[in-house]
Design an enzyme around this catalytic site. Sequence first.
Site: not given
Lengths: 314, 102
Positions: B30, B33
């Site tokens: 991600c 992230c």
Amino acid sequence: MTELQDGRGDNDVLDVAIIGAGPAGLTAGLYAARSGLSCAMFERLTPGGQLATTEHLENYPGFIQSTSGFELTMIMHEQATAFGARTIGEEVMAVDLAAVPKRITTAFGAYEAKAVIVATGSRPAKLELPMEPELEGRGVSYCATCDGNFYRGKDVVVVGGGDTAAADAIYLARICRKVYLVHRRDALRATAIYHQRLQELENLEFVWDSEVVNYLAEDGKVGGVRVRGVKDGAERDIAASGVFIAIGMRPNTEFLEGQLPLDEVGYVMADERGATEVAGVFAAGDVRTKVLRQAVTAVSDGAVCADEIAEFLS
Amino acid sequence: MSEVISSADFQSKVLDADKPVLVDFFATWCGPCRMLAPVLDEVAGEVAGRAYVYKVDIDQSPDLAGKYGVSSVPTLIAFENGQIKKQTLGAQPKQNLLAMLG
């Protein structure tokens, strides 16, 4: 990040403060540092901006195979700092651009600079429908590559008709059972290369000339959407576990209200050189008024603005 | 680096902790992230001694992701005395993370 501020006295006036360290800000930092200007790039997260969250970058010249936006921006950051640009990991909350020197207030401190480059980019627009805030993270998403995996084998809706919507639909079609692409027109705005890829997807259904008018919620989660035909007004409910919104972007300029002329959407009004109406204040990248918002035009803006400032300060 | 914890550690390190705990539910694939990770590490350093910061890899610990209804990454949850105190979605700047820990 504090370790990058070593040796900096808090009373030093910067030659240039760059607000935002995406591709525009990182390139401005590179060019400003190489011009011998003292400069700092203020960044609320890790440098890289939207480009850093781009999984596959296919249209950045010099990379034939798709490259990771994250890797590319890490290199851009390393390059800018190698030439002396500093990174300050603090979010800019307010600016006083009329002051001499100009004043930048972050969540953790205050800084002064002779010139400013605004490069804060943009963020995904929302549908602004009832229940949207509660359903974010419960079916409503703005990032297909982040959240797509949660909808593996399920039915999802993508809303939009541009490149992001097309890329999201293609990505999601690989992992979801069915993808509905809802667009308010009868043709996509997306770049031609996406059209054929979309046509080849057997589990994609185009829902043309339609707008999402409501979320359908079940137990506090998305259960689908209600769409309405823009031509015939006919309504249809589509059952889906996830809704991916890709209806364009909104500029990150709230902190500039009353400081700089913005257009009706909120983009910073800037001329070809990146200059705004305020002397010594420039704008680069997605945050400014322009025709094409891409990484490649952002880096170009950054270079032009840094060059203009070198001249402005000389 | 903030410690990545598993389901086996969650009770002792988060729910039974003697100080506030901030947990980042993340995934390795991600983008946001990865943007958040260095900010989270910086906060972890600053709050050391008065709070804990941990990460949960949702692919390694799908049971925890399911238990806390995580369907978007990154999701940040602040715990105090075993209870959820605050919860946010998406990458957040440093001041927001500090505010979550009170």
